[in-house]
Design a protein around this motif. Sequence first.
Motif, PDB file in Angstrom:
ATOM      1  N   ILE A   1       2.285   0.449   4.956  1.00 15.97           N
ATOM      2  CA  ILE A   1       1.767  -0.788   5.552  1.00 15.97           C
ATOM      3  C   ILE A   1       1.887  -1.944   4.568  1.00 15.97           C
ATOM      4  O   ILE A   1       2.333  -3.043   4.927  1.00 15.97           O
ATOM      5  CB  ILE A   1       0.307  -0.605   6.003  1.00 15.97           C
ATOM      6  N   ARG A   2       1.511  -1.718   3.324  1.00 12.15           N
ATOM      7  CA  ARG A   2       1.592  -2.796   2.335  1.00 12.15           C
ATOM      8  C   ARG A   2       3.031  -3.168   2.015  1.00 12.15           C
ATOM      9  O   ARG A   2       3.312  -4.329   1.686  1.00 12.15           O
ATOM     10  CB  ARG A   2       0.847  -2.383   1.066  1.00 12.15           C
ATOM     11  N   GLN A   3       3.927  -2.221   2.101  1.00 14.11           N
ATOM     12  CA  GLN A   3       5.342  -2.522   1.865  1.00 14.11           C
ATOM     13  C   GLN A   3       5.941  -3.304   3.026  1.00 14.11           C
ATOM     14  O   GLN A   3       6.642  -4.296   2.829  1.00 14.11           O
ATOM     15  CB  GLN A   3       6.125  -1.232   1.651  1.00 14.11           C
ATOM     16  N   VAL A   4       5.669  -2.861   4.252  1.00 11.55           N
ATOM     17  CA  VAL A   4       6.297  -3.458   5.440  1.00 11.55           C
ATOM     18  C   VAL A   4       5.599  -4.753   5.849  1.00 11.55           C
ATOM     19  O   VAL A   4       6.232  -5.686   6.332  1.00 11.55           O
ATOM     20  CB  VAL A   4       6.299  -2.441   6.594  1.00 11.55           C
ATOM     21  N   ARG A   5       4.262  -4.795   5.722  1.00  7.58           N
ATOM     22  CA  ARG A   5       3.454  -5.953   6.052  1.00  7.58           C
ATOM     23  C   ARG A   5       3.608  -6.354   7.522  1.00  7.58           C
ATOM     24  O   ARG A   5       3.959  -7.482   7.875  1.00  7.58           O
ATOM     25  CB  ARG A   5       3.759  -7.127   5.106  1.00  7.58           C
ATOM     26  N   PRO A   6       3.305  -5.405   8.430  1.00  6.79           N
ATOM     27  CA  PRO A   6       3.501  -5.656   9.866  1.00  6.79           C
ATOM     28  C   PRO A   6       2.329  -6.398  10.505  1.00  6.79           C
ATOM     29  O   PRO A   6       1.175  -6.249  10.091  1.00  6.79           O
ATOM     30  CB  PRO A   6       3.596  -4.242  10.432  1.00  6.79           C
ATOM     31  N   GLN A   7       2.643  -7.190  11.517  1.00  6.73           N
ATOM     32  CA  GLN A   7       1.573  -7.735  12.359  1.00  6.73           C
ATOM     33  C   GLN A   7       1.048  -6.675  13.314  1.00  6.73           C
ATOM     34  O   GLN A   7      -0.137  -6.666  13.656  1.00  6.73           O
ATOM     35  CB  GLN A   7       2.090  -8.934  13.173  1.00  6.73           C
ATOM     36  N   VAL A   8       1.931  -5.761  13.763  1.00  7.57           N
ATOM     37  CA  VAL A   8       1.574  -4.739  14.742  1.00  7.57           C
ATOM     38  C   VAL A   8       1.913  -3.363  14.186  1.00  7.57           C
ATOM     39  O   VAL A   8       2.983  -3.162  13.605  1.00  7.57           O
ATOM     40  CB  VAL A   8       2.332  -4.957  16.074  1.00  7.57           C
ATOM     41  N   VAL A   9       1.003  -2.429  14.371  1.00  9.61           N
ATOM     42  CA  VAL A   9       1.253  -1.013  14.096  1.00  9.61           C
ATOM     43  C   VAL A   9       1.159  -0.255  15.414  1.00  9.61           C
ATOM     44  O   VAL A   9       0.195  -0.440  16.173  1.00  9.61           O
ATOM     45  CB  VAL A   9       0.251  -0.439  13.081  1.00  9.61           C
ATOM     46  N   ILE A  10       2.153   0.556  15.703  1.00  6.92           N
ATOM     47  CA  ILE A  10       2.142   1.431  16.881  1.00  6.92           C
ATOM     48  C   ILE A  10       1.908   2.850  16.380  1.00  6.92           C
ATOM     49  O   ILE A  10       2.653   3.345  15.526  1.00  6.92           O
ATOM     50  CB  ILE A  10       3.470   1.358  17.651  1.00  6.92           C
ATOM     51  N   THR A  11       0.862   3.494  16.878  1.00  6.13           N
ATOM     52  CA  THR A  11       0.560   4.844  16.408  1.00  6.13           C
ATOM     53  C   THR A  11      -0.082   5.664  17.519  1.00  6.13           C
ATOM     54  O   THR A  11      -0.237   5.193  18.649  1.00  6.13           O
ATOM     55  CB  THR A  11      -0.343   4.808  15.167  1.00  6.13           C
TER      56      THR A  11
ATOM     57  N   ALA B   1      -5.574  -0.447   3.854  1.00  6.97           N
ATOM     58  CA  ALA B   1      -4.452  -1.302   3.462  1.00  6.97           C
ATOM     59  C   ALA B   1      -4.882  -2.724   3.140  1.00  6.97           C
ATOM     60  O   ALA B   1      -4.240  -3.416   2.340  1.00  6.97           O
ATOM     61  CB  ALA B   1      -3.389  -1.313   4.559  1.00  6.97           C
ATOM     62  N   ARG B   2      -5.981  -3.167   3.746  1.00  2.00           N
ATOM     63  CA  ARG B   2      -6.418  -4.547   3.512  1.00  2.00           C
ATOM     64  C   ARG B   2      -7.440  -4.655   2.385  1.00  2.00           C
ATOM     65  O   ARG B   2      -7.810  -5.772   2.004  1.00  2.00           O
ATOM     66  CB  ARG B   2      -7.000  -5.146   4.792  1.00  2.00           C
ATOM     67  N   ASN B   3      -7.888  -3.524   1.859  1.00  2.00           N
ATOM     68  CA  ASN B   3      -8.904  -3.527   0.795  1.00  2.00           C
ATOM     69  C   ASN B   3      -8.213  -3.519  -0.566  1.00  2.00           C
ATOM     70  O   ASN B   3      -7.608  -2.526  -0.959  1.00  2.00           O
ATOM     71  CB  ASN B   3      -9.796  -2.295   0.938  1.00  2.00           C
TER      72      ASN B   3
ATOM     73  N   SER C   1      -3.203   3.959  -8.271  1.00  2.00           N
ATOM     74  CA  SER C   1      -2.275   4.711  -7.430  1.00  2.00           C
ATOM     75  C   SER C   1      -1.089   3.818  -7.082  1.00  2.00           C
ATOM     76  O   SER C   1      -1.071   2.621  -7.394  1.00  2.00           O
ATOM     77  CB  SER C   1      -2.953   5.165  -6.136  1.00  2.00           C
ATOM     78  N   ALA C   2      -0.101   4.404  -6.399  1.00  2.00           N
ATOM     79  CA  ALA C   2       1.051   3.612  -5.956  1.00  2.00           C
ATOM     80  C   ALA C   2       0.620   2.499  -5.011  1.00  2.00           C
ATOM     81  O   ALA C   2       1.185   1.401  -5.031  1.00  2.00           O
ATOM     82  CB  ALA C   2       2.069   4.523  -5.275  1.00  2.00           C
ATOM     83  N   CYS C   3      -0.381   2.767  -4.199  1.00  2.00           N
ATOM     84  CA  CYS C   3      -0.860   1.761  -3.256  1.00  2.00           C
ATOM     85  C   CYS C   3      -1.469   0.569  -3.990  1.00  2.00           C
ATOM     86  O   CYS C   3      -1.273  -0.589  -3.603  1.00  2.00           O
ATOM     87  CB  CYS C   3      -1.888   2.386  -2.312  1.00  2.00           C
ATOM     88  N   ALA C   4      -2.199   0.827  -5.066  1.00  2.00           N
ATOM     89  CA  ALA C   4      -2.870  -0.239  -5.806  1.00  2.00           C
ATOM     90  C   ALA C   4      -1.890  -1.202  -6.452  1.00  2.00           C
ATOM     91  O   ALA C   4      -2.254  -2.337  -6.794  1.00  2.00           O
ATOM     92  CB  ALA C   4      -3.784   0.368  -6.865  1.00  2.00           C
ATOM     93  N   GLU C   5      -0.652  -0.798  -6.596  1.00  2.00           N
ATOM     94  CA  GLU C   5       0.362  -1.664  -7.193  1.00  2.00           C
ATOM     95  C   GLU C   5       0.926  -2.675  -6.197  1.00  2.00           C
ATOM     96  O   GLU C   5       1.710  -3.550  -6.580  1.00  2.00           O
ATOM     97  CB  GLU C   5       1.497  -0.807  -7.753  1.00  2.00           C
ATOM     98  N   LEU C   6       0.536  -2.543  -4.923  1.00  2.00           N
ATOM     99  CA  LEU C   6       1.036  -3.420  -3.869  1.00  2.00           C
ATOM    100  C   LEU C   6      -0.066  -4.346  -3.380  1.00  2.00           C
ATOM    101  O   LEU C   6      -1.243  -3.970  -3.351  1.00  2.00           O
ATOM    102  CB  LEU C   6       1.552  -2.580  -2.692  1.00  2.00           C
ATOM    103  N   ASP C   7       0.305  -5.543  -2.963  1.00  2.00           N
ATOM    104  CA  ASP C   7      -0.677  -6.481  -2.428  1.00  2.00           C
ATOM    105  C   ASP C   7      -1.238  -5.961  -1.116  1.00  2.00           C
ATOM    106  O   ASP C   7      -0.526  -5.364  -0.304  1.00  2.00           O
ATOM    107  CB  ASP C   7      -0.041  -7.846  -2.197  1.00  2.00           C
ATOM    108  N   ASP C   8      -2.531  -6.197  -0.905  1.00  2.00           N
ATOM    109  CA  ASP C   8      -3.175  -5.737   0.325  1.00  2.00           C
ATOM    110  C   ASP C   8      -2.618  -6.493   1.529  1.00  2.00           C
ATOM    111  O   ASP C   8      -2.033  -7.569   1.405  1.00  2.00           O
ATOM    112  CB  ASP C   8      -4.691  -5.927   0.223  1.00  2.00           C
ATOM    113  N   TRP C   9      -2.808  -5.890   2.716  1.00  2.00           N
ATOM    114  CA  TRP C   9      -2.265  -6.472   3.951  1.00  2.00           C
ATOM    115  C   TRP C   9      -3.162  -6.116   5.123  1.00  2.00           C
ATOM    116  O   TRP C   9      -3.572  -4.967   5.291  1.00  2.00           O
ATOM    117  CB  TRP C   9      -0.855  -5.960   4.217  1.00  2.00           C
TER     118      TRP C   9
END
Length: 241
Positions: free
Chosen positions: A104-114, A146-148, A155-163
């Motif tokens: 999620i943080r890499q792609v930075r989508p407005q919409v998630v389909i799941t 992802a937004r926190n 972790s790998a996630c912490a290296e990316l900007d939140d979204w």
Amino acid sequence: MLQTNEIERALVVMAHPDDVDFGAAGTVANLTDAGVDVTYCLVTDGQAGGFDRSIPRTEMATIRRAEQTEAAAEVGVTDLRFLGHMDGTVVADMQLRHDISVVIRQVRPQVVITQNPVRDLSSTYGSHPDHLATGEATMCAVYPDARNPFAFPESACAELDDWAVSEVWIPFRNSDDGSCAVVDITANLERKIRALMCHRSQHPDPAATEERMRMWWRSLAADRGLPAGSSAESFQVVDTR
């Protein structure tokens, strides 16, 4: 439901190769036709799927990755992320939440389909445990993970900007309570069918599967008042802003 001109990027998170093609490939084709960048995130490689017992499970994983890549291309998707969790054992644990949050943080989508995180006792197949776990982990990744900015420290996630994702769309949901939307996929029905049929390892009777699915999508369109001959997909829309 956000309109296509309000969406730059969408992320589809599903448990198995072919899940997106049953539930949302027509809508994905609509999005890519409108210029939306769509990414697929597959939690497993579908190693436990298929009907040919002579195929080793490691080989099945390779087959299904290739099938999903081919199917994605049919609807305009070339960015696929395979998380590599084991088919049949998916749980909504912190590791899966982390892995999805990274995407999620890499792609930075407005919409998630799941997938639907809630068991539907009227749908055995729709309530596959991997589907439920993927839906739950994805909802947790959308909020709060992802937004926190303080989630998953070191972790790998912490290296990316939140979204922050704006909406989550859950396929196969259909009600009149105002939370569900029906998407007309008539113009892209044949592309959806071609994508679904790419999963050759999963269809012992492809013609029967195709006929059954065509009837399903036409019936859904008719039930929601679309013109005769239309086909549709349905989604529960969750506002996550």
